[in-house]
Design a protein around this motif. Sequence first.
Motif, PDB file in Angstrom:
ATOM      1  N   LEU A   1       0.846  -1.184   0.000  1.00  0.00           N
ATOM      2  CA  LEU A   1       0.000   0.000   0.000  1.00  0.00           C
ATOM      3  C   LEU A   1       0.883   1.236   0.000  1.00  0.00           C
ATOM      4  N   VAL A   2       0.806   2.022  -1.083  1.00  0.00           N
ATOM      5  CA  VAL A   2       1.571   3.264  -1.179  1.00  0.00           C
ATOM      6  C   VAL A   2       0.707   4.375  -0.598  1.00  0.00           C
ATOM      7  N   LEU A   3       1.181   4.984   0.484  1.00  0.00           N
ATOM      8  CA  LEU A   3       0.426   6.014   1.173  1.00  0.00           C
ATOM      9  C   LEU A   3       0.553   7.353   0.450  1.00  0.00           C
ATOM     10  N   ASP A   4      -0.296   8.298   0.823  1.00  0.00           N
ATOM     11  CA  ASP A   4      -0.299   9.617   0.196  1.00  0.00           C
ATOM     12  C   ASP A   4       1.029  10.353   0.343  1.00  0.00           C
ATOM     13  N   ASP A   5       1.753  10.102   1.433  1.00  0.00           N
ATOM     14  CA  ASP A   5       3.028  10.793   1.658  1.00  0.00           C
ATOM     15  C   ASP A   5       4.217  10.079   1.016  1.00  0.00           C
ATOM     16  N   GLY A   6       3.973   8.987   0.296  1.00  0.00           N
ATOM     17  CA  GLY A   6       5.039   8.273  -0.404  1.00  0.00           C
ATOM     18  C   GLY A   6       5.579   7.068   0.337  1.00  0.00           C
ATOM     19  N   ASP A   7       5.262   6.929   1.625  1.00  0.00           N
ATOM     20  CA  ASP A   7       5.687   5.748   2.371  1.00  0.00           C
ATOM     21  C   ASP A   7       4.908   4.525   1.898  1.00  0.00           C
ATOM     22  N   VAL A   8       5.463   3.339   2.116  1.00  0.00           N
ATOM     23  CA  VAL A   8       4.859   2.111   1.618  1.00  0.00           C
ATOM     24  C   VAL A   8       4.679   1.111   2.755  1.00  0.00           C
ATOM     25  N   LEU A   9       3.454   0.623   2.916  1.00  0.00           N
ATOM     26  CA  LEU A   9       3.196  -0.485   3.840  1.00  0.00           C
ATOM     27  C   LEU A   9       3.456  -1.772   3.064  1.00  0.00           C
ATOM     28  N   LEU A  10       4.382  -2.574   3.553  1.00  0.00           N
ATOM     29  CA  LEU A  10       4.858  -3.738   2.808  1.00  0.00           C
ATOM     30  C   LEU A  10       4.100  -5.007   3.182  1.00  0.00           C
ATOM     31  N   GLU A  11       3.761  -5.778   2.172  1.00  0.00           N
ATOM     32  CA  GLU A  11       3.182  -7.113   2.305  1.00  0.00           C
ATOM     33  C   GLU A  11       1.983  -7.158   3.247  1.00  0.00           C
TER      34      GLU A  11
END
Length: 67
Positions: A47-57
């Motif tokens: 999941l790519v968040l609005d601020d550019g960070d990514v929740l993985l797997e």
Amino acid sequence: MKLRVLKNVDVDMDKTKLREVWPRYLHRNDVINVDRIESLDDKVVNLVLDDGDVLLEVPKNAFTITK
């Protein structure tokens, strides 16, 4: 888009600006603002968040898309 977390999940978050990976715990009924969903296979997504960070797997059965 907004996602609602359906169950408690322990995932990793890729902090892209810091180039680090941090643990993150998603709680049931949390609402997350997501820019896009990247499918890895039939059970897991990033999941790519609005601020550019990514929740993985993140398991696909752990969230639902809301309005």
